[in-house]
Design an enzyme around this catalytic site. Structure first.
Site, PDB file in Angstrom:
ATOM      1  CE  LYS A  41      -4.085  -1.412   1.814  1.00 41.44           C
ATOM      2  NZ  LYS A  41      -4.276  -2.902   1.809  1.00 41.44           N
ATOM      3  CD  GLU A  68     -12.169   4.381   0.535  1.00 44.24           C
ATOM      4  OE1 GLU A  68     -11.662   5.294   0.185  1.00 44.24           O
ATOM      5  OE2 GLU A  68     -11.888   3.281  -0.075  1.00 44.24           O
ATOM      6  CB  SER A 127       0.279  -8.067  -0.971  1.00 48.27           C
ATOM      7  OG  SER A 127      -0.587  -9.000  -0.266  1.00 48.27           O
TER       8      SER A 127
HETATM    9  C1  LIG Z   1      -5.042  -4.213   1.045  1.00 53.36           C
HETATM   10  C2  LIG Z   1      -4.211  -5.416   1.053  1.00 53.36           C
HETATM   11  C3  LIG Z   1      -4.407  -6.174  -0.115  1.00 53.36           C
HETATM   12  C4  LIG Z   1      -5.580  -6.243  -1.161  1.00 53.36           C
HETATM   13  O1  LIG Z   1      -5.555  -5.150  -1.693  1.00 53.36           O
HETATM   14  P1  LIG Z   1      -5.098  -4.975  -3.643  1.00 53.36           P
HETATM   15  O2  LIG Z   1      -5.655  -3.687  -3.976  1.00 53.36           O
HETATM   16  O3  LIG Z   1      -6.010  -6.263  -4.073  1.00 53.36           O
HETATM   17  O4  LIG Z   1      -3.944  -5.279  -3.776  1.00 53.36           O
HETATM   18  C5  LIG Z   1      -3.660  -7.437  -0.137  1.00 53.36           C
HETATM   19  N1  LIG Z   1      -2.711  -7.725   0.388  1.00 53.36           N
HETATM   20  C6  LIG Z   1      -2.240  -6.667   1.843  1.00 53.36           C
HETATM   21  C7  LIG Z   1      -1.260  -7.030   2.698  1.00 53.36           C
HETATM   22  C8  LIG Z   1      -3.006  -5.661   1.872  1.00 53.36           C
HETATM   23  O5  LIG Z   1      -2.948  -4.781   2.991  1.00 53.36           O
END
Ligand SMILES: *Cc1c(COP(=O)(O)O)cnc(C)c1O
Length: 419
Positions: free
Chosen positions: A86, A108, A376
């Site tokens: 993010k 949000e 992620s």
């Molecule tokens: C917010 C989040 C996601 C989901 O968001 P995408 O826009 O689909 O990438 C995935 N993994 C983590 C660790 C997140 O914080």
């Protein structure tokens, strides 16, 4: 409505008249910045000095040996500042806000991760920051609300409707319409009206560009497949962007929840429960009934628990350019446990969806093949959910102890009860 920002049948910008000039301004600012090499450099420098970029590509040797198939590499977005990909998006948007000369950001948030990332960016750039959050989510996500407030953001609990994410989105739009001269709305994923899907994907593409260079350097060849979890679709778009023109299979993994047949999931592209529709200013697959009423969604991972999905991914799905699968809560918890024990890495529950699917598929690939899994985010944030899922008795005792400590008059000193 404009013709720009369509991906096949999906995307667009379905906006109230009053917001059109603001979106035009944003689109111009983004396109000018994107085409300016000095902006790209400024972004790369910021991410290197503030968010540990480039993030490593880690060879998961123990998992590779365990499954006996393709070599598994993990792209470490968990090592970003604030613990997830993010940061790539919010810091990029922060630089754009500075360019546009605005001084205030709003966002949000549902689970709170995007709120924390935005509050962090606002502190770093010296912007005023207001975060809208459904009242129910404010209660559920106290640790994130705590940090947002400590970082200097005003967190506004939204009491309309069902008091969750979609109500917070409406409230953030209301704020934007009133304050667009001074304010930028930091959207958290590759969804929403144009130019957000394109812009967020562009900032996140740093993931895929790095991963491609790294794997070529380490292995001297491209991966066979790459895996990413799909909530709104930003980390998936980020990873996929690096391999769009390559003979690499792109695999997106959605939240299978309690199973696709249970109806308790958030799988838009790999279930039959979603259909194309227009909501929240853009056209994509939504989990909706035949009247266009949004369905309830469920996932063990709050970040994947969303009714819509990036219009770019909807288009790629229809064109067969990417493959979409799901992983159930149960499979995800197993994949998480295995990754911790074999590699000493704690993926976020969201990311663990990509791991779960990859683990199913790698044994049938050749030892000469290579796959990349996008981690992620890091899993520390999930301690409450994971400890519950593991049914850890010592954790329960700890929580009960804490509750007692606060309930006992004169014992609010923070000194733990017992040992
Ligand atoms: C917010 C989040 C996601 C989901 O968001 P995408 O826009 O689909 O990438 C995935 N993994 C983590 C660790 C997140 O914080």
């Amino acid at each position: 409505m404009k013709n720009r920002g369509y991906y096949g049948n999906y995307g667009g910008a379905y906006l109230p008249e009053i917001l059109i000039s603001t979106f035009d301004e944003l689109e111009r600012a983004f396109e000018t910045a994107r085409d300016d090499p000095s902006f790209r450099q400024e972004y790369a420098d910021l991410m290197a000095s503030y968010s540990c970029r480039p993030t490593p590509l880690t060879f998961a040797e123990n998992l590779t040996n365990l499954f006996g198939g393709a070599k598994i590499y993990i792209k470490r977005e968990d090592l970003n500042h604030t613990g997830a990909h993010k940061a790539n998006n919010v810091m990029g948007q922060g630089l754009l806000v500075k360019r546009m000369g605005k001084k205030r950001v709003i966002a949000e948030t549902g689970a709170g991760q995007h709120g924390v990332a935005t509050a962090t960016m606002a502190a770093k750039f010296g912007f005023d920051c207001t975060i809208y959050m459904g009242e129910v989510d404010v209660m559920r996500q106290r640790p994130n609300v705590f940090w947002m407030e400590q970082l200097g953001a005003a967190v506004v609990p939204v009491t309309d409707g069902t008091r969750i994410l979609k109500d917070a989105i409406n409230e953030a739009f209301r704020d934007w319409v009133t304050n667009m001269e001074t304010t930028h709305y930091v959207l958290g994923t590759a969804c929403g009206p144009h130019p957000f899907p394109a812009m967020v994907s562009w900032f996140q593409s740093i993931i895929g560009m790095e991963a491609r260079d790294q794997i070529l350097k380490i292995e001297g060849k491209l991966p066979k497949r790459v895996y990413a979890c799909v909530g709104g679709g930003s980390n998936a778009m980020g990873l996929f962007s690096g391999f769009m023109d390559d003979p690499v299979e792109l695999v997106g993994v959605e939240a299978g929840g309690r199973g696709i047949d249970s109806g308790m999931h958030a799988s838009r592209l790999c279930s039959r429960d979603a259909s194309p529709g227009i909501a929240q200013g853009y056209k994509t697959y939504f989990l909706q009934n035949s009247d266009g009423q949004m369905k309830e969604t469920h996932s063990i991972a709050a970040g994947l628990d969303y009714v819509g999905v990036s219009p770019i991914l909807s288009h790629m799905h229809e064109k067969g350019k990417a493959r979409f699968e799901s992983a159930t809560d149960k499979e995800v918890v197993e994949a998480l446990k295995l990754t911790m024990q074999k590699e000493g890495i704690i993926p976020a529950l969201e990311s663990a969806h990509a791991f779960a699917r990859a683990f199913l598929e790698v044994p049938s690939l050749s030892k000469d093949d290579v796959v990349i899994i996008n981690q992620s985010g890091r899993g520390d944030k999930d301690i409450f959910t994971v400890a519950d899922a593991f049914d850890d008795p010592k954790w329960k005792q700890f929580i009960i102890g804490k509750a007692k400590e606060y309930a006992t008059p004169g014992n609010c000193s923070g000194v733990p009860i017992g040992n």
